[in-house]
Design an enzyme around this catalytic site. Sequence first.
Site, short mmCIF file in Angstrom:
data_model
loop_
_atom_site.label_atom_id
_atom_site.label_comp_id
_atom_site.label_asym_id
_atom_site.label_seq_id
_atom_site.Cartn_x
_atom_site.Cartn_y
_atom_site.Cartn_z
N ALA A 123 46.43 31.69 39.51
CA ALA A 123 45.40 30.71 39.14
C ALA A 123 44.44 31.25 38.10
O ALA A 123 43.62 30.53 37.56
CB ALA A 123 44.63 30.29 40.38
N ARG A 148 42.15 38.23 29.19
CA ARG A 148 42.44 39.35 28.31
C ARG A 148 43.68 39.11 27.44
O ARG A 148 43.93 39.84 26.48
CB ARG A 148 42.62 40.64 29.15
C1 UD1 Z 1 44.12 43.28 40.82
C2 UD1 Z 1 43.58 44.04 42.04
C3 UD1 Z 1 43.65 45.53 41.74
C4 UD1 Z 1 45.06 45.92 41.45
C5 UD1 Z 1 45.64 45.08 40.30
C6 UD1 Z 1 47.13 45.32 40.20
C7 UD1 Z 1 41.85 42.65 43.11
C8 UD1 Z 1 40.41 42.40 43.28
N1 UD1 Z 1 42.20 43.63 42.29
O1 UD1 Z 1 43.25 43.54 39.73
O2 UD1 Z 1 43.17 46.27 42.87
O3 UD1 Z 1 45.14 47.29 41.12
O4 UD1 Z 1 45.46 43.68 40.56
O5 UD1 Z 1 47.69 44.68 39.10
O6 UD1 Z 1 42.64 41.99 43.76
N2 UD1 Z 1 44.02 35.21 40.42
C9 UD1 Z 1 43.99 33.97 41.03
N3 UD1 Z 1 42.79 33.44 41.35
C10 UD1 Z 1 41.60 34.09 41.13
C11 UD1 Z 1 41.65 35.36 40.50
C12 UD1 Z 1 42.88 35.90 40.16
O7 UD1 Z 1 45.02 33.35 41.27
O8 UD1 Z 1 40.56 33.52 41.48
C13 UD1 Z 1 45.33 35.78 40.06
C14 UD1 Z 1 45.51 36.02 38.57
O9 UD1 Z 1 46.08 34.87 37.95
C15 UD1 Z 1 46.44 37.21 38.54
C16 UD1 Z 1 46.19 37.91 39.85
O10 UD1 Z 1 45.46 37.03 40.66
O11 UD1 Z 1 47.80 36.84 38.48
C17 UD1 Z 1 45.43 39.21 39.67
O12 UD1 Z 1 44.25 38.97 38.95
P1 UD1 Z 1 43.77 39.97 37.85
O13 UD1 Z 1 42.49 39.47 37.28
O14 UD1 Z 1 44.85 40.31 36.93
O15 UD1 Z 1 43.41 41.25 38.76
P2 UD1 Z 1 43.29 42.75 38.31
O16 UD1 Z 1 41.96 42.96 37.68
O17 UD1 Z 1 44.48 43.16 37.55
CA CA Z 2 46.28 42.12 36.80
#
Ligand code: UD1
Ligand code: CA
Length: 460
Positions: free
Chosen positions: A9, A14
């Site tokens: 979601a 980035r």
């Molecule tokens: C996340 C983890 C981190 C881990 C990394 C691995 C958390 C807080 N952090 O960080 O510990 O090392 O992944 O790749 O979980 N997403 C949603 N809804 C939201 C927010 C995000 O569906 O409200 C989804 C994004 O689309 C994405 C995934 O969750 O596919 C991860 O989000 P992202 O922002 O990439 O997290 P990271 O900062 O990489």
């Molecule tokens: Ca990620």
Amino acid sequence: MIISVILAAGEGSRMKSKLPKAVHKVCGKSIINYMMSTCINGGSDKSVIIVGHNKEEVLKEIEKHGQNKVEAIEQPIGENVPYGTGYAVMQAKEYIGDDDTVITLCGDTPLVTDTTIKKIIEYHDREKNEVTILTADINNPKGYGRIIRDELNSTVSEIVEEKDADEMQKAKKEVNSGIYCFSGKRLKEALKKLTNDNSQNEYYLTDTIKILKQDGYKVGACKLDDNNEILGINSRVQLAEVQQIMQKRINDEIMLSGVTIINPNSTYIEYGVEIGRDTIIYPNTYIEGSTIIGKDCVIGPNSRIIDSTIGNDVKVEQSTIVESKIGDNTTIGPYAYLRPNSNIGNNVKIGDFVEVKNSTIGNNTKASHLAYIGDANVGDKVNIGCGVVFVNYDGVNKHQTTVEDNVFVGSNCNLVAPVTIKENALLAAGSTITDDVQANALSIARARQINKDNWVKNKK
Ligand code: UD1
Ligand code: CA
């Protein structure tokens, strides 16, 4: 039941893209598509995908996948609406039964394999954990959540996000892959206790670890053998890194099945392409989409084949083939262009600078050089001379040309469609053919040559 929850979601800010991150492609297949296949092949009975930002695009990809075990759920997105990986998983709570095993994954790690998913489930069950985190030791842990272990017994106590970590925590090299295996009951309990008290004001899924640990449940970690699997795609640079690793996987698998790839580093083959044994792929070749190539072919160098089916013993050199079909023992190129819906027979030669579009070419036919064949039905054993043009377009409509078996089309003829040339006919070089030609006839359609003796000399 084993339920997987894939988080897709997020905006993927980035990436700096109008498209959501999940639909960006790696070797021709969207990231979300890889994740869905991996979850299902890894043993999930159901896969729930959380969509939000630009959800229409993600839903289109989910639809393409056509899995009945897959379901999309919407995470509300907007200002003053909660955000974060924890909040995303909360959206799936109705799908999670107390006795279910739940795999949660970030929807941006397409290199993770079904073998790894099976491994983490197995480990989780064997260790009787309430949650198991998939982790990896990496040299450059920047951007990942760090695994913090208890100093006494080295069990995992929490995950700290980079943005919330102190210097000592940042120095840790064991990172969170973003993939976990939970007991359904404990996951739901922990989600209820999440807060957004952190530097990003987000509900972190990672905080469930600390919560479950503090509540006295067994938390475990399972380490990866291949660190590449956890690589997350957050930027275009990481997209290219993952693409390169995926390309190596695809090319290795194709080579191991009996295909020679002269230079794998300069050969782009998309996911799902099939290539038969003893075919040789020369450098700078791109094989894309649903392409299937037969045995004993020589493809390339410098060729691009998209969504096409190529028979056995075919040679394609420096050519482009799009949405077309090529029979056995046929030679294409160098420098040929086969546009959509070209159906080329066996033992055919389509030579240099020949363009074919929406046409059928029969067996043993030759168009050796410099021709345009469009909207045509060409029979067997036809010879198309140099410079022949099928004049298919009158400026408004496209028209059809039929050339029956054994016809000889002399060099530089124009076949002005609609027109039919019956079998065994011969069209004299340089003719502009506007009327049908009967079988076995010779057709000459050009002005007669006049030679004026001494004309040049007299003019001076
Ligand atoms: C996340 C983890 C981190 C881990 C990394 C691995 C958390 C807080 N952090 O960080 O510990 O090392 O992944 O790749 O979980 N997403 C949603 N809804 C939201 C927010 C995000 O569906 O409200 C989804 C994004 O689309 C994405 C995934 O969750 O596919 C991860 O989000 P992202 O922002 O990439 O997290 P990271 O900062 O990489
Ligand atoms: Ca990620």
